[in-house]
Design an enzyme around this catalytic site. Structure first.
Site, PDB file in Angstrom:
ATOM      1  N   GLY A  69       5.261   4.929  -5.603  1.00  0.00           N
ATOM      2  CA  GLY A  69       4.895   5.224  -4.216  1.00  0.00           C
ATOM      3  C   GLY A  69       5.535   6.500  -3.716  1.00  0.00           C
ATOM      4  N   TYR A  74       2.636 -11.670   3.079  1.00  0.00           N
ATOM      5  CA  TYR A  74       3.446 -10.452   3.002  1.00  0.00           C
ATOM      6  C   TYR A  74       4.906 -10.793   2.739  1.00  0.00           C
ATOM      7  CZ  TYR A  74       5.953  -6.241   4.428  1.00  0.00           C
ATOM      8  OH  TYR A  74       6.805  -5.157   4.455  1.00  0.00           O
TER       9      TYR A  74
END
Length: 279
Positions: free
Chosen positions: A16, A171
């Site tokens: 990322g 999540y």
């Protein structure tokens, strides 16, 4: 040659890393002259999320580092192992893995289809596990060579309380899956001399992804550089300091940095949006 207390000559494999916190960590390491393997999916410009692996590479090299941009989906096993091989071919090894890639959807069970559940758990928990597995052989070599290897994962302290789950169970499971990798791998890799820790922000961080979340006022956030500076302090510390769930401002305070106004999106603001999972 690597120098103790800096990241000069070290090779960092950062997931990322095309934008946000991952790019900020990469650029901070680049200032020491580190080698950065940029692992991210974005090879083409996205109008909603600025930054590609190539623009990140340009910023890293401008900061003083060397960059290897690789378009990789960390849900794909072979792609990750191929990226590790390319990193070794280019830079000679891997000293540090930063598990930063993450997907977020702050939705309840009715609003979270299984495709979204699988995306978050595939990138966050499984991706962290896969990248750690793929880099392990090189991290062990780094340890044997006395190069102070680390795995640093951007995930929260483990706090198994209902209120951290009830609004976005999927999540929370995915993020805590990353933290469980830290807990387990710190114990498993201790005998190799590999430091394994997590780092998490006290406040919300102003990233492009954060701006896409409804109701988030970026003016009440801190900049990604606070995480980059805290990560740098962890990664230049001894690998024997392992198994910690660090919080950014606590790390900085331990090194004498208590004036955090430089990291505020809005200078002088004291009313920051708190991040999740910090009790």
């Amino acid at each position: 040659m690597a120098y103790p207390g800096t990241l000069q000559g070290k090779t960092l494999f950062i997931t990322g890393a095309s934008r946000g916190i991952g790019l900020a960590i990469a650029k901070r390491a680049a200032r020491d002259g580190a080698n950065i393997v940029i692992i991210a999916k974005t090879a083409e410009v996205n109008p909603k999320l600025p930054g590609t692996i190539y623009s990140a590479a340009a910023e890293i090299e401008a900061a003083g580092g060397r960059a290897l941009p690789l378009a990789v989906d960390i849900r794909e096993d072979q792609a990750v192992f191929d990226a590790v091989a390319k990193a070794v071919q280019t830079f000679g090894g891997i000293d540090i893995l930063v598990n930063n890639a993450s997907a977020i959807s702050l939705t309840n069970t009715e609003a979270t289809p299984m495709k979204r559940f699988d995306l978050m758990n595939g990138i966050n928990a499984r991706g962290t596990y896969l990248c750690t597995m793929a880099c392990l052989a090189e991290l062990k070599k780094s340890a044997a060579a006395g190069r102070n290897p680390h795995v640093l994962t951007m995930s929260p302290p483990l706090s198994m309380k209902t209120h951290w789950f009830q609004s976005h169970t999927a999540y929370s499971m995915a993020k805590y899956g990353m933290s469980m990798c830290t807990l387990g791998h710190a114990g498993e890799f201790k005998r190799y001399g590999i430091g394994v820790n997590s780092l998490w922000p006290r406040t919300a961080i102003a990233t492009a992804a954060m701006q896409l979340i409804p109701g988030v006022d970026v003016a009440l956030c801190r900049k990604p550089e606070i995480m980059a500076d805290a990560a740098y302090l962890v990664l230049t510390g001894p690998s024997a300091d392992s198994g910690n769930f660090f919080v950014d401002d606590v790390v900085l305070a331990a090194h004498g940095v208590t004036d955090l106004d430089q990291y505020a999106v809005t200078p002088g603001n004291q009313n920051f949006l708190p991040d999740f999972f910090v009790d």
